[in-house]
Design a protein around this motif. Sequence first.
Motif, PDB file in Angstrom:
ATOM      1  N   ILE A   1      36.424  56.262  45.175  1.00  0.00           N
ATOM      2  CA  ILE A   1      36.042  55.325  46.236  1.00  0.00           C
ATOM      3  C   ILE A   1      36.801  54.021  46.023  1.00  0.00           C
ATOM      4  O   ILE A   1      36.726  53.410  44.948  1.00  0.00           O
ATOM      5  CB  ILE A   1      34.523  55.068  46.234  1.00  0.00           C
ATOM      6  N   ALA A   2      37.537  53.631  47.038  1.00  0.00           N
ATOM      7  CA  ALA A   2      38.301  52.386  46.950  1.00  0.00           C
ATOM      8  C   ALA A   2      37.344  51.198  46.909  1.00  0.00           C
ATOM      9  O   ALA A   2      36.259  51.232  47.486  1.00  0.00           O
ATOM     10  CB  ALA A   2      39.229  52.264  48.161  1.00  0.00           C
ATOM     11  N   PRO A   3      37.731  50.139  46.239  1.00  0.00           N
ATOM     12  CA  PRO A   3      36.861  48.956  46.193  1.00  0.00           C
ATOM     13  C   PRO A   3      36.802  48.278  47.556  1.00  0.00           C
ATOM     14  O   PRO A   3      37.675  48.471  48.409  1.00  0.00           O
ATOM     15  CB  PRO A   3      37.559  48.065  45.158  1.00  0.00           C
ATOM     16  N   ASP A   4      35.767  47.481  47.750  1.00  0.00           N
ATOM     17  CA  ASP A   4      35.663  46.709  48.984  1.00  0.00           C
ATOM     18  C   ASP A   4      36.647  45.538  48.943  1.00  0.00           C
ATOM     19  O   ASP A   4      36.950  44.989  47.878  1.00  0.00           O
ATOM     20  CB  ASP A   4      34.242  46.168  49.159  1.00  0.00           C
ATOM     21  N   PHE A   5      37.129  45.178  50.099  1.00  0.00           N
ATOM     22  CA  PHE A   5      38.031  44.030  50.227  1.00  0.00           C
ATOM     23  C   PHE A   5      37.410  43.017  51.170  1.00  0.00           C
ATOM     24  O   PHE A   5      36.673  43.377  52.087  1.00  0.00           O
ATOM     25  CB  PHE A   5      39.397  44.468  50.778  1.00  0.00           C
ATOM     26  N   ALA A   6      37.731  41.769  50.931  1.00  0.00           N
ATOM     27  CA  ALA A   6      37.313  40.675  51.821  1.00  0.00           C
ATOM     28  C   ALA A   6      38.550  39.899  52.233  1.00  0.00           C
ATOM     29  O   ALA A   6      39.506  39.753  51.453  1.00  0.00           O
ATOM     30  CB  ALA A   6      36.317  39.752  51.120  1.00  0.00           C
ATOM     31  N   LEU A   7      38.559  39.398  53.455  1.00  0.00           N
ATOM     32  CA  LEU A   7      39.727  38.660  53.933  1.00  0.00           C
ATOM     33  C   LEU A   7      40.000  37.430  53.079  1.00  0.00           C
ATOM     34  O   LEU A   7      41.160  37.006  52.939  1.00  0.00           O
ATOM     35  CB  LEU A   7      39.514  38.241  55.391  1.00  0.00           C
ATOM     36  N   GLU A   8      38.941  36.861  52.502  1.00  0.00           N
ATOM     37  CA  GLU A   8      39.115  35.670  51.671  1.00  0.00           C
ATOM     38  C   GLU A   8      39.892  35.977  50.389  1.00  0.00           C
ATOM     39  O   GLU A   8      40.391  35.051  49.730  1.00  0.00           O
ATOM     40  CB  GLU A   8      37.757  35.069  51.310  1.00  0.00           C
ATOM     41  N   GLU A   9      40.000  37.265  50.036  1.00  0.00           N
ATOM     42  CA  GLU A   9      40.731  37.635  48.821  1.00  0.00           C
ATOM     43  C   GLU A   9      42.242  37.660  49.033  1.00  0.00           C
ATOM     44  O   GLU A   9      42.995  37.777  48.066  1.00  0.00           O
ATOM     45  CB  GLU A   9      40.270  39.016  48.339  1.00  0.00           C
ATOM     46  N   PHE A  10      42.686  37.540  50.283  1.00  0.00           N
ATOM     47  CA  PHE A  10      44.107  37.552  50.588  1.00  0.00           C
ATOM     48  C   PHE A  10      44.578  36.144  50.935  1.00  0.00           C
ATOM     49  O   PHE A  10      43.808  35.324  51.423  1.00  0.00           O
ATOM     50  CB  PHE A  10      44.394  38.484  51.773  1.00  0.00           C
ATOM     51  N   ALA A  11      45.860  35.913  50.696  1.00  0.00           N
ATOM     52  CA  ALA A  11      46.483  34.639  51.082  1.00  0.00           C
ATOM     53  C   ALA A  11      47.645  34.952  52.011  1.00  0.00           C
ATOM     54  O   ALA A  11      48.433  35.861  51.751  1.00  0.00           O
ATOM     55  CB  ALA A  11      46.976  33.885  49.857  1.00  0.00           C
ATOM     56  N   LEU A  12      47.740  34.196  53.095  1.00  0.00           N
ATOM     57  CA  LEU A  12      48.817  34.393  54.045  1.00  0.00           C
ATOM     58  C   LEU A  12      50.052  33.654  53.533  1.00  0.00           C
ATOM     59  O   LEU A  12      49.996  32.440  53.336  1.00  0.00           O
ATOM     60  CB  LEU A  12      48.413  33.867  55.421  1.00  0.00           C
ATOM     61  N   PRO A  13      51.161  34.365  53.271  1.00  0.00           N
ATOM     62  CA  PRO A  13      52.353  33.691  52.727  1.00  0.00           C
ATOM     63  C   PRO A  13      52.853  32.610  53.679  1.00  0.00           C
ATOM     64  O   PRO A  13      53.001  32.838  54.885  1.00  0.00           O
ATOM     65  CB  PRO A  13      53.377  34.826  52.589  1.00  0.00           C
ATOM     66  N   ALA A  14      53.123  31.437  53.136  1.00  0.00           N
ATOM     67  CA  ALA A  14      53.631  30.341  53.968  1.00  0.00           C
ATOM     68  C   ALA A  14      55.113  30.510  54.268  1.00  0.00           C
ATOM     69  O   ALA A  14      55.586  30.109  55.332  1.00  0.00           O
ATOM     70  CB  ALA A  14      53.388  29.005  53.269  1.00  0.00           C
ATOM     71  N   ASN A  15      55.856  31.098  53.327  1.00  0.00           N
ATOM     72  CA  ASN A  15      57.293  31.317  53.499  1.00  0.00           C
ATOM     73  C   ASN A  15      57.576  32.809  53.485  1.00  0.00           C
ATOM     74  O   ASN A  15      57.156  33.523  52.554  1.00  0.00           O
ATOM     75  CB  ASN A  15      58.082  30.629  52.389  1.00  0.00           C
ATOM     76  N   LEU A  16      58.288  33.258  54.488  1.00  0.00           N
ATOM     77  CA  LEU A  16      58.598  34.684  54.610  1.00  0.00           C
ATOM     78  C   LEU A  16      60.106  34.875  54.510  1.00  0.00           C
ATOM     79  O   LEU A  16      60.857  34.413  55.376  1.00  0.00           O
ATOM     80  CB  LEU A  16      58.093  35.221  55.954  1.00  0.00           C
ATOM     81  N   PRO A  17      60.579  35.560  53.454  1.00  0.00           N
ATOM     82  CA  PRO A  17      62.023  35.819  53.351  1.00  0.00           C
ATOM     83  C   PRO A  17      62.453  36.830  54.408  1.00  0.00           C
ATOM     84  O   PRO A  17      61.852  37.888  54.554  1.00  0.00           O
ATOM     85  CB  PRO A  17      62.170  36.375  51.930  1.00  0.00           C
ATOM     86  N   VAL A  18      63.503  36.491  55.142  1.00  0.00           N
ATOM     87  CA  VAL A  18      64.019  37.373  56.196  1.00  0.00           C
ATOM     88  C   VAL A  18      65.518  37.549  55.951  1.00  0.00           C
ATOM     89  O   VAL A  18      66.304  36.629  56.187  1.00  0.00           O
ATOM     90  CB  VAL A  18      63.769  36.787  57.602  1.00  0.00           C
ATOM     91  N   SER A  19      65.902  38.715  55.465  1.00  0.00           N
ATOM     92  CA  SER A  19      67.313  38.978  55.201  1.00  0.00           C
ATOM     93  C   SER A  19      68.086  39.099  56.505  1.00  0.00           C
ATOM     94  O   SER A  19      67.526  39.444  57.554  1.00  0.00           O
ATOM     95  CB  SER A  19      67.468  40.257  54.373  1.00  0.00           C
TER      96      SER A  19
END
Length: 488
Positions: free
Chosen positions: A269-287
């Motif tokens: 059984i996969a663990p539960d996730f919460a949106l607060e556990e993620f961080a939205l990257p401020a900088n996105l590398p785009v090749s």
Amino acid sequence: MKTSTRFTRSAFPSALSALAIMAMLSACTVGPDFQRPAASSSQHYDQQAERQPAEQRFDMGQRINGDWWTALRSAKLDQVMRRAIDGNLQLLAADATLRQAAASVAAAEGSLFPQVDFAAAAGRQRTHTGADPSIANVYAIGPRVAFDLDAFGGLKREVEGQQALTDLQKHRYEAAYLTLTGDVARQALLLASANAQIQAVQSLLANDAKNLDLVQRAQQSGSTTRIDVSLAETRLAEDRTLLPPLAQQRDAARHALSILAGKGPADWIAPDFALEEFALPANLPVSLPSEMARNRPDILQAEAELHTASAAVGVATANLYPRVELSASLAQAASGNGGAALWGLAAGLTAPIFNGGTLKAERQASVDGYNASLARYRQTVIQSFGQVADTLQAINHGAEQNRAQDDALRAAGSSLQLNQQAYAQGENSLLQVLEAQRAYQQALLGQIRAKTDRYLDTVQLFVALGGNSVGVFGQKLATREHADQQPL
């Protein structure tokens, strides 16, 4: 006779070696030499999307470094991802298929070397050499060597084609790896989103129950009517219908994570996730497009297919030319009471003269197959550019949607509070309160979905850019070899 036998056995390998060396030095390879398609000259995916300001900054010309999902800064996601990479059955199947292809290359390369066989035969024969027939035991034993000169490189092109197929399988492994990591991140985010929406709906249900209790008390005191009680009961019942679909989304995401990890839903059984556990990257590398085309497994698959088609043209071209084969044998043979050492060297040539146009047609078919592969390669490249452009726009529009949802939530929250105060003072009806509550409910769930979409768009961008997956099989192989070298 003994002297002759000794000379023969020493001369046999020397003569064969000389012929083989001459053959390898004189061989040529016909057909086209594969040239990797030129990189795209485009410097942009969608200039409007790249220029448009967004909360997430696009670092154009920058490559993804390391494991792309670490940009989400979730230790729990990293643990689940590692488990999935180690246990995913599709990835294991791709690994085995790649090993199979590598073995096929080794088998094809074997045809470039002399083929040595050992033969033995024994029997009893009857001969008529005089007035009376004779019957004797006969036997022959010894090695035989055959060597195709491959004067026009047909065998070499076949080996080249097998190597290209191995590259194809390697890139399929990388594509499976990229798909797996993207799916794990998406399912983890969908699980977190479902949990957040369930929590929001449960809060709304608590408010519904509170409103119903207040209305029932007011009805008992005679300050409101049964109609208001019915409205409150209806709202509570309607909001309860929101929970089962969200619970299904949560369970489906959890089951999907189990399957991605190579386990049944009941086994892990996969663990539960919460949106607060993620961080939205401020900088996105785009090749840049030219670099991205070298870092997407599906494009490299199409390139490997093009290489295979090019090698097929070489094989079909070589079939138009003569084929030369050298052979040699050394045997100890006996009949009756006599025996002798026998050796032989031979050269054979087979050249096509008339075959009804079959060989030319086969070569033309291989040329057409190459052109078809080239068109598919180009189509794959421009489709990948379109996917990145779509995702860049989605990230920008997602940021706009998120801001709009934040504004809608603030406005709906203020409206709900004002309507509740007015109802408590007898200045409006319960219906107005319930409508304000419905608007707040929709705004709250919309905000969660908008936030989820921003995370999903970010994941999609990493995947569309290739996710730094090219070369992962080589890293896995190096890790495996290092582990095998460790003492037990």
